[in-house]
Design a protein around this motif. Sequence first.
Motif, PDB file in Angstrom:
ATOM      1  N   VAL A  26       0.859  -1.180   0.000  1.00 29.08           N
ATOM      2  CA  VAL A  26       0.000   0.000   0.000  1.00 29.08           C
ATOM      3  C   VAL A  26       0.895   1.229   0.000  1.00 29.08           C
ATOM      4  CG1 VAL A  26      -1.775   1.223   1.312  1.00 29.08           C
ATOM      5  CG2 VAL A  26      -1.719  -1.265   1.355  1.00 29.08           C
ATOM      6  N   VAL A  27       0.529   2.248  -0.774  1.00 32.53           N
ATOM      7  CA  VAL A  27       1.245   3.518  -0.767  1.00 32.53           C
ATOM      8  C   VAL A  27       0.409   4.501   0.045  1.00 32.53           C
ATOM      9  CG1 VAL A  27       2.223   5.395  -2.133  1.00 32.53           C
ATOM     10  CG2 VAL A  27       2.251   3.063  -3.032  1.00 32.53           C
ATOM     11  N   VAL A  28       1.038   5.094   1.069  1.00 30.17           N
ATOM     12  CA  VAL A  28       0.347   5.986   1.985  1.00 30.17           C
ATOM     13  C   VAL A  28       1.044   7.340   1.983  1.00 30.17           C
ATOM     14  CG1 VAL A  28      -0.242   6.362   4.412  1.00 30.17           C
ATOM     15  CG2 VAL A  28      -0.361   4.066   3.453  1.00 30.17           C
ATOM     16  N   LYS A  29       0.253   8.412   1.931  1.00 30.92           N
ATOM     17  CA  LYS A  29       0.807   9.754   2.094  1.00 30.92           C
ATOM     18  C   LYS A  29       0.615  10.120   3.556  1.00 30.92           C
ATOM     19  CE  LYS A  29       0.601  14.469   0.519  1.00 30.92           C
ATOM     20  NZ  LYS A  29      -0.123  15.451  -0.293  1.00 30.92           N
ATOM     21  N   PRO A  30       1.714  10.322   4.301  1.00 28.52           N
ATOM     22  CA  PRO A  30       1.583  10.604   5.731  1.00 28.52           C
ATOM     23  C   PRO A  30       0.852  11.917   5.970  1.00 28.52           C
ATOM     24  CG  PRO A  30       3.850  10.919   5.014  1.00 28.52           C
ATOM     25  CD  PRO A  30       3.105  10.353   3.845  1.00 28.52           C
TER      26      PRO A  30
ATOM     27  N   LYS B 199      -0.264   8.011  10.960  1.00 26.43           N
ATOM     28  CA  LYS B 199      -1.516   8.079  10.210  1.00 26.43           C
ATOM     29  C   LYS B 199      -1.217   8.561   8.801  1.00 26.43           C
ATOM     30  CE  LYS B 199      -4.192   9.449  14.227  1.00 26.43           C
ATOM     31  NZ  LYS B 199      -4.969  10.552  14.807  1.00 26.43           N
ATOM     32  N   GLY B 200      -2.035   8.134   7.862  1.00 27.41           N
ATOM     33  CA  GLY B 200      -1.851   8.583   6.503  1.00 27.41           C
ATOM     34  C   GLY B 200      -3.051   8.247   5.642  1.00 27.41           C
ATOM     35  N   LYS B 201      -3.030   8.805   4.436  1.00 23.98           N
ATOM     36  CA  LYS B 201      -4.110   8.575   3.483  1.00 23.98           C
ATOM     37  C   LYS B 201      -3.612   7.620   2.406  1.00 23.98           C
ATOM     38  CE  LYS B 201      -7.721  10.935   1.157  1.00 23.98           C
ATOM     39  NZ  LYS B 201      -8.662  11.895   1.617  1.00 23.98           N
ATOM     40  N   VAL B 202      -4.390   6.593   2.125  1.00 22.44           N
ATOM     41  CA  VAL B 202      -4.022   5.598   1.117  1.00 22.44           C
ATOM     42  C   VAL B 202      -4.167   6.228  -0.267  1.00 22.44           C
ATOM     43  CG1 VAL B 202      -4.584   3.349   0.130  1.00 22.44           C
ATOM     44  CG2 VAL B 202      -4.753   3.698   2.598  1.00 22.44           C
ATOM     45  N   VAL B 203      -3.081   6.200  -1.061  1.00 18.21           N
ATOM     46  CA  VAL B 203      -3.120   6.775  -2.402  1.00 18.21           C
ATOM     47  C   VAL B 203      -3.027   5.706  -3.494  1.00 18.21           C
ATOM     48  CG1 VAL B 203      -2.278   9.050  -1.695  1.00 18.21           C
ATOM     49  CG2 VAL B 203      -0.642   7.297  -2.367  1.00 18.21           C
TER      50      VAL B 203
ATOM     51  N   VAL C  41       9.670   6.883   0.306  1.00 16.50           N
ATOM     52  CA  VAL C  41      10.039   7.265  -1.054  1.00 16.50           C
ATOM     53  C   VAL C  41       9.580   8.692  -1.279  1.00 16.50           C
ATOM     54  CG1 VAL C  41       9.957   4.936  -2.009  1.00 16.50           C
ATOM     55  CG2 VAL C  41       7.911   6.323  -2.056  1.00 16.50           C
ATOM     56  N   LYS C  42      10.302   9.402  -2.143  1.00 20.27           N
ATOM     57  CA  LYS C  42       9.893  10.754  -2.519  1.00 20.27           C
ATOM     58  C   LYS C  42       9.623  10.763  -4.011  1.00 20.27           C
ATOM     59  CE  LYS C  42      11.497  14.055   0.779  1.00 20.27           C
ATOM     60  NZ  LYS C  42      12.217  15.283   1.010  1.00 20.27           N
ATOM     61  N   ILE C  43       8.455  11.273  -4.371  1.00 18.15           N
ATOM     62  CA  ILE C  43       8.073  11.392  -5.773  1.00 18.15           C
ATOM     63  C   ILE C  43       7.679  12.840  -5.998  1.00 18.15           C
ATOM     64  CG2 ILE C  43       6.470  10.636  -7.566  1.00 18.15           C
ATOM     65  CD1 ILE C  43       6.222   8.003  -5.954  1.00 18.15           C
TER      66      ILE C  43
ATOM     67  N   TYR D 130       6.120   9.712   0.490  1.00 18.99           N
ATOM     68  CA  TYR D 130       5.130   8.642   0.598  1.00 18.99           C
ATOM     69  C   TYR D 130       5.762   7.479   1.337  1.00 18.99           C
ATOM     70  CZ  TYR D 130       2.693  11.117  -3.148  1.00 18.99           C
ATOM     71  OH  TYR D 130       2.044  12.065  -3.901  1.00 18.99           O
ATOM     72  N   TYR D 131       4.936   6.652   1.927  1.00 16.73           N
ATOM     73  CA  TYR D 131       5.397   5.429   2.568  1.00 16.73           C
ATOM     74  C   TYR D 131       4.818   4.244   1.815  1.00 16.73           C
ATOM     75  CZ  TYR D 131       6.338   8.474   6.610  1.00 16.73           C
ATOM     76  OH  TYR D 131       6.776   9.457   7.444  1.00 16.73           O
TER      77      TYR D 131
END
Length: 102
Positions: free
Chosen positions: A15-19, A44-48, A81-83, A88-89
Amino acid sequence: MATTSIGIEPLGDRVVVKPLTSEEKVSASGIIIPDTVDKEKPAKGKVVAVGPGRYDDGDLLPMGVKVGQTVMFSKYGYDEVKIDGVEYYILSESQILAVLSK
């Protein structure tokens, strides 16, 4: 599975999450703790983006989380990771502790 708007497609049960950025932290006595002192990573984060799921005995098990959900996850079980300058995590679905409701 299509590539997401951020340009990353997780594999398997990842899963890719934006913190989520935390608000100012305040101690019990009312002292504001700046981010430079408190380096605890957000949990906590939002799933992207979500992967297709994992295989178990040849059967594809679907993911339990969806894009757009806010989740709580283990603080130490992810890769950063940084995009395009945004952090993002990437973590396994098993590292997600809960889905937060509004």
